[in-house]
Enzyme design. Structure first.
Site, short mmCIF file in Angstrom:
data_model
loop_
_atom_site.label_atom_id
_atom_site.label_comp_id
_atom_site.label_asym_id
_atom_site.label_seq_id
_atom_site.Cartn_x
_atom_site.Cartn_y
_atom_site.Cartn_z
N SER A 206 -4.39 28.46 18.01
CA SER A 206 -3.51 28.13 19.12
C SER A 206 -2.93 26.71 19.03
CB SER A 206 -4.26 28.35 20.43
OG SER A 206 -3.40 28.23 21.51
N HIS A 207 -3.27 25.89 20.00
CA HIS A 207 -2.69 24.54 20.10
C HIS A 207 -3.51 23.50 19.36
CE1 HIS A 207 -5.56 25.60 23.11
NE2 HIS A 207 -5.90 24.33 23.18
N ASP B 172 3.48 26.20 21.82
CA ASP B 172 2.33 25.73 21.03
C ASP B 172 2.26 26.36 19.64
OD1 ASP B 172 1.54 28.28 21.79
OD2 ASP B 172 -0.57 27.72 21.89
N ASP C 231 0.82 28.93 18.25
CA ASP C 231 1.04 30.37 18.05
C ASP C 231 2.04 30.96 19.05
OD1 ASP C 231 -0.82 29.86 20.09
OD2 ASP C 231 -1.68 31.86 19.92
N ASP D 255 2.26 31.07 22.41
CA ASP D 255 1.98 31.72 23.69
C ASP D 255 2.01 30.73 24.87
OD1 ASP D 255 -0.36 30.51 22.92
OD2 ASP D 255 -1.64 32.27 23.19
N ARG D 256 1.90 29.44 24.59
CA ARG D 256 1.95 28.47 25.69
C ARG D 256 3.36 27.93 25.87
NH1 ARG D 256 -3.45 24.83 26.00
NH2 ARG D 256 -4.91 26.56 25.80
N LYS E 217 -0.02 35.75 26.95
CA LYS E 217 0.95 34.85 27.55
C LYS E 217 2.07 34.63 26.55
CE LYS E 217 -2.06 30.91 26.51
NZ LYS E 217 -3.38 31.49 26.27
C1 G6P Z 1 -6.91 29.99 25.44
C2 G6P Z 1 -6.68 31.25 26.20
C3 G6P Z 1 -6.20 30.95 27.58
C4 G6P Z 1 -7.13 30.02 28.29
C5 G6P Z 1 -7.41 28.80 27.47
C6 G6P Z 1 -8.52 28.02 28.12
O1 G6P Z 1 -5.70 29.32 25.26
O2 G6P Z 1 -5.72 32.05 25.53
O3 G6P Z 1 -6.04 32.15 28.28
O4 G6P Z 1 -6.60 29.60 29.51
O5 G6P Z 1 -7.81 29.19 26.18
O6 G6P Z 1 -9.05 27.13 27.24
P1 G6P Z 1 -10.38 26.34 27.54
O7 G6P Z 1 -10.40 25.33 26.44
O8 G6P Z 1 -10.18 25.71 28.89
O9 G6P Z 1 -11.51 27.32 27.52
ZN ZN Z 2 -1.70 29.44 21.92
#
Ligand code: G6P
Ligand code: ZN
Length: 543
Positions: free
Chosen positions: A113-114, A277, A279, A281-282, A376
């Site tokens: 992800s990010h 981000d 991938d 989705d954000r 997302k």
């Molecule tokens: C990922 C999930 C999100 C979630 C996030 C929370 O990005 O896809 O749905 O809100 O993680 O991350 P955290 O680091 O707060 O557990």
């Molecule tokens: Zn992501």
């Protein structure tokens, strides 16, 4: 081509977190590490025989190598086919869409992800089910259980598949279909939004800056914004995905997307700024001199989604994660629809979306999406904003002002303490749990605690219960603080403190959020004793 059954033994710590398994890239590159996990996924979902999977990732370092391993293992496990994004690329929402569009048995998405990418940064892998959404807890539990007892995996000995040539090829008895990663997704977006109106907006001189952060949305944004919506060339910046995201941190928030913030708050700022981000989705939304918090963005999108053709008939319901502000609840109330509060993690929205209970979902962690996919979707949020801007003719700042005037403002901020000693972070949480009975009635500065409890969620669709989802402390003033340990970090613990205070006086809705939240912030620190227990004076990241 020979098929090997390789003897292996369980490797510690292959427990999926909030969103699949995330580890340092070098951990994933250790002998058998990836293979053990992939075989555990295959076993955990009941084997691969005759199944079809979508495979793709955000292009980070090791993406291509890992895909070759996955393909050889899928073939050796008897899969019928794998549908792979060209170059190994698929954004998370595009992968979700492809799973649904092609009716596959799910997909494997390679991303952290990010989190930054590179040999010394992070890598990740997750399985999404046939509905296109992240695996449910039941499935991830089975996958994890398998990692603890695995003794062999299957893999084909074969040369690399050419991931760059679109079309069909084969690997052993398995068909490999390489598809353009953008086309189907772009068509989906075109079916939801009024592209003609957005095109007219750009034709009238509306200026936008989309920062793809050297990550996966570059090709998607370029095709949709510049090619299909005729935004001027150069609207998309940092649009070429790179294995280490240009050395940056592909997280669309004011800290990591600072260049975009500077541009949007500087002289001659564009009308609209957005980022996505690693991938895809954000999302981050920022108007000219006007940053929109993810919680507010969810509320505005839910309020005005009917202006886009795909949502013209209104929303069935809204869903937000519990730490997300209650701004969306106020919109739901006004519309007479339900607003569900789920634990953190997109997977919890899956049942609500599948069951037709919610149309739009969102999280404070910069995620918004709808029932068009089961993830997302960063670009979707950007396009819905563009559609609303085109339909109303208003600026982002005007829309926010209107929104707060009508619904009040849920002042909101998240304070993160990163890479905290795990034992200390657990202590912070455990001490508060021990004080649940005695906290109500206690005062911290001008605030008095009304309630203190740990959030648990009963899924209204399948009846499953998820406990230990964060500590919530409510004040008699209507303010709230929530504490959670992150489920996505790869180093120590990250303590997240979510702060919120509702303001309904129309004269007081345009204050700085940190100032407006000062009392809640101070109470939150005293209640948890963060300073003395973690040795941290201040949060590392404030969003
Ligand atoms: C990922 C999930 C999100 C979630 C996030 C929370 O990005 O896809 O749905 O809100 O993680 O991350 P955290 O680091 O707060 O557990
Ligand atoms: Zn992501």
């Amino acid at each position: 081509m020979t098929q090997h059954i390789v003897k292996t033994s369980p490797i510690d710590g292959q427990k999926p977190g909030t969103s699949g398994l995330r580890k340092k890239t070098r951990v994933f590159m250790q002998p058998h590490y990836l293979e053990n996990y992939v075989q555990s996924i295959f076993d955990g979902i009941g084997g691969m025989r005759g199944k079809t999977l979508v495979v793709g990732g955000d292009g980070r370092y090791f993406n291509d190598r890992a895909i070759q391993v996955i393909l050889r293992m899928a073939a050796a496990n008897g899969a019928a086919a794998c549908i792979v994004g060209q170059g190994g690329i698929l954004s998370t929402p595009a992968a979700s869409h492809l799973i649904r569009l092609r009716g596959t048995d799910g997909g494997l998405i390679l991303s952290a992800s990010h989190n930054p990418g590179g040999p010394d940064e992070d890598f990740g892998l997750k399985y999404n089910g046939p509905n296109g959404g992240p695996a449910t807890e039941g499935v991830t539990d089975r996958i994890f259980a398998r990692t603890t007892e695995i003794d062999e995996y299957r893999i084909l000995d074969a040369t690399d598949v050419d991931l760059n040539s679109i079309g069909d090829t084969s690997l052993g008895d398995m068909r490999v279909e390489i598809v353009d990663p953008v086309t189907d997704y772009a068509a989906l977006m075109e079916s939801l939004f009024d592209f003609a109106a957005i095109r007219a907006l750009f034709a009238n001189g509306f200026r936008m800056r989309f920062d793809a952060m050297h990550a996966v949305t570059g090709p998607y944004a370029t095709e949709i914004l510049e090619n299909r919506l005729d935004a001027p060339k150069g609207t998309v910046v940092n649009g070429v995905p790179s294995p280490d995201f240009g050395g940056g941190h592909p997280d669309p928030n004011p800290i990591w997307a600072k260049d975009l913030m500077d541009a949007m708050y500087g002289a001659d700022a564009p009308d609209f700024g957005a980022a996505s981000d690693g991938d895809g989705d954000r999302n981050m939304i920022v108007g000219k001199g006007s940053y929109v918090s993810p919680s507010d963005s969810l509320a505005v999108l839910a309020d005005l989604a009917h202006l886009a053709p795909g949502y013209a008939k209104g929303l069935a319901g809204i869903a937000r994660s519990m730490p997300t502000s209650a701004a969306a609840d106020r919109v739901a109330k006004a519309k007479g629809i339900q607003c569900y509060a789920t634990p953190t993690g997109w997977k919890f929205f899956g049942n609500l979306l599948d069951d037709g209970r919610a149309t739009i979902c969102g999280e404070e962690s910069a995620g918004t999406g709808s029932d068009h996919v089961r993830e997302k979707d960063g670009l979707w949020a950007v396009l819905l904003w563009l559609n609303i801007l085109a339909a109303t003719g208003k600026s982002v700042a005007e829309l926010m002002r209107d929104h707060w005037a009508r619904y009040g403002r849920n002042y909101y901020s998240r304070h993160d303490y990163e890479a905290v000693d795990t034992a200390a972070a657990n202590q912070v949480m455990d001490d508060m749990r021990a004080a649940f009975a005695t906290l109500p009635g206690q005062s911290f500065g001008p605030l008095t605690v009304e309630s203190a409890e740990e959030f648990a969620y009963d899924d209204p669709v399948d009846g499953s219960r998820s406990t230990g989802q964060g500590i919530m402390v409510g004040f008699t003033s209507g303010g709230r603080v929530m504490y959670r340990l992150s489920g996505t970090g790869t180093e120590g613990a990250t303590l997240r403190v979510y702060l919120e205070q509702l303001e309904t006086d129309p004269q007081a809705v345009e204050k700085d959020a940190q100032m407006a939240l000062a009392e809640v912030i101070s109470a939150a620190d005293q209640i948890a004793g963060i300073r003395q227990k973690t040795g941290r004076d201040a949060p590392d990241v404030i969003t």
